[in-house]
Design an enzyme around this catalytic site. Structure first.
Site, PDB file in Angstrom:
ATOM      1  N   LYS A  12       1.097  -1.319  -0.095  1.00 37.76           N
ATOM      2  CA  LYS A  12       0.091  -0.076  -0.114  1.00 37.76           C
ATOM      3  C   LYS A  12       0.853   1.117   0.072  1.00 37.76           C
ATOM      4  O   LYS A  12       2.134   1.147  -0.663  1.00 37.76           O
ATOM      5  CB  LYS A  12      -0.943  -0.133   1.182  1.00 37.76           C
ATOM      6  N   HIS A  96      -8.940  -3.499  -5.628  1.00 34.53           N
ATOM      7  CA  HIS A  96      -8.725  -3.777  -4.198  1.00 34.53           C
ATOM      8  C   HIS A  96      -9.980  -2.823  -3.609  1.00 34.53           C
ATOM      9  O   HIS A  96     -10.414  -1.847  -3.966  1.00 34.53           O
ATOM     10  CB  HIS A  96      -7.461  -3.203  -3.728  1.00 34.53           C
ATOM     11  N   GLU A 145     -11.289 -11.190  -1.223  1.00 35.86           N
ATOM     12  CA  GLU A 145     -10.750 -10.325  -0.025  1.00 35.86           C
ATOM     13  C   GLU A 145     -12.093  -9.709   0.541  1.00 35.86           C
ATOM     14  O   GLU A 145     -12.434  -8.545   0.356  1.00 35.86           O
ATOM     15  CB  GLU A 145     -10.110  -9.157  -0.389  1.00 35.86           C
ATOM     16  N   SER A 181      -6.347 -10.415   6.778  1.00 34.65           N
ATOM     17  CA  SER A 181      -5.532 -11.238   8.037  1.00 34.65           C
ATOM     18  C   SER A 181      -5.019 -12.546   7.924  1.00 34.65           C
ATOM     19  O   SER A 181      -5.151 -13.310   8.976  1.00 34.65           O
ATOM     20  CB  SER A 181      -6.866 -11.100   8.952  1.00 34.65           C
TER      21      SER A 181
HETATM   22  C1  PEP Z   1      -5.299  -6.343   1.968  1.00 33.71           C
HETATM   23  O1  PEP Z   1      -5.195  -5.220   2.132  1.00 33.71           O
HETATM   24  O2  PEP Z   1      -5.540  -6.841   0.730  1.00 33.71           O
HETATM   25  C2  PEP Z   1      -5.031  -7.294   2.875  1.00 33.71           C
HETATM   26  C3  PEP Z   1      -5.461  -8.622   2.447  1.00 33.71           C
HETATM   27  O3  PEP Z   1      -4.763  -6.685   4.115  1.00 33.71           O
HETATM   28  P1  PEP Z   1      -4.504  -7.520   5.341  1.00 33.71           P
HETATM   29  O4  PEP Z   1      -3.527  -8.715   5.143  1.00 33.71           O
HETATM   30  O5  PEP Z   1      -3.581  -6.593   6.259  1.00 33.71           O
HETATM   31  O6  PEP Z   1      -5.621  -8.083   5.979  1.00 33.71           O
END
Ligand code: PEP
Length: 220
Positions: A12, A96, A145, A181
């Site tokens: 990011k 995303h 996601e 996560s």
């Molecule tokens: C993401 O932002 O695509 C993501 C999977 O974040 P995290 O692994 O921090 O949950």
């Protein structure tokens, strides 16, 4: 298609160039025996220098953008077109949930981005938040996601992820990733040969090289 397990690190809008370089060197050194594919998505300003560094240190990491413009090259201040990064990037994340929510990206916009990426020879890693999301034609890699799982420490259950992966595969011959996560303890529970090929790791566990290395080691 690249080798499974397929592990994506999305940084990011984090890190300076020196921090990115040091992360890249450490990950490359510590994961050289990994049998799968590691895809690194640094912030856009570092794509070209990350590409050079990957070549310089002979790293096996592959490079991805976190997004691309829906426009082709032209008068679009602040944007960058797929054809401008095609020499560096094998992949680009598209769709995303942070782009959809914070930048109002519609399914129409996302289809245009996928089209631009494919035309430039960049493989989209297309994020969906549920099975209801439209998946543009020609997408080959889909990352499931769910928003509730991103950056919360509250992942979806492996059983639900497998169920969603099956439903997504009914829509097309996709490589499926799970993101939300994922950590070193739970990564293995999401991987399932022929069903879930990899994971997408966001800021929670990809920024710290030690946490990311542990995920890669446990995914093998
Ligand atoms: C993401 O932002 O695509 C993501 C999977 O974040 P995290 O692994 O921090 O949950």
């Amino acid at each position: 298609m690249s080798k499974s397990p397929f592990v994506v690190a999305n940084h990011k809008a984090n890190k300076t160039w020196e921090e990115v370089r040091s992360w890249l060197v450490e990950i490359s050194n510590e994961t050289s025996a990994f049998p799968g594919t590691i895809v690194f998505c640094p912030s856009a300003p570092f794509l070209a220098s990350t590409y050079s560094e990957i070549k310089k240190i002979n790293s096996s990491l592959q490079l991805s953008a976190q997004d691309i413009s829906k426009f082709e090259q032209g008068a679009y201040t602040g944007e960058f077109a797929a054809t401008q990064i095609k020499d560096f990037c094998t992949y680009s994340i598209i769709g995303h949930s942070e782009r959809r929510a914070n930048f109002n990206e519609s399914e129409n916009t996302l289809s245009q981005k996928v089209k631009n990426a494919k035309t430039a020879g960049i493989e989209p890693i297309f994020c969906v938040q549920s099975v209801e999301n439209e998946i543009p034609t020609d997408v080959k890699i889909v990352a499931y996601e769910p928003v509730f799982a991103i950056g919360t420490g509250n992942p979806d259950t492996p059983a639900n992820v497998k169920d969603i992966a099956k439903k997504l595969k009914e829509k097309g011959e996709f490589m499926i990733l799970y993101g939300g996560s994922v950590d070193a303890q739970n990564v293995k529970s999401f991987l399932e040969p022929t069903l879930i090929d990899g994971v997408l790791i966001g800021a929670s566990n990809s920024l710290d090289p030690k946490k990311f290395i542990a995920i890669v080691q446990n995914a093998a």
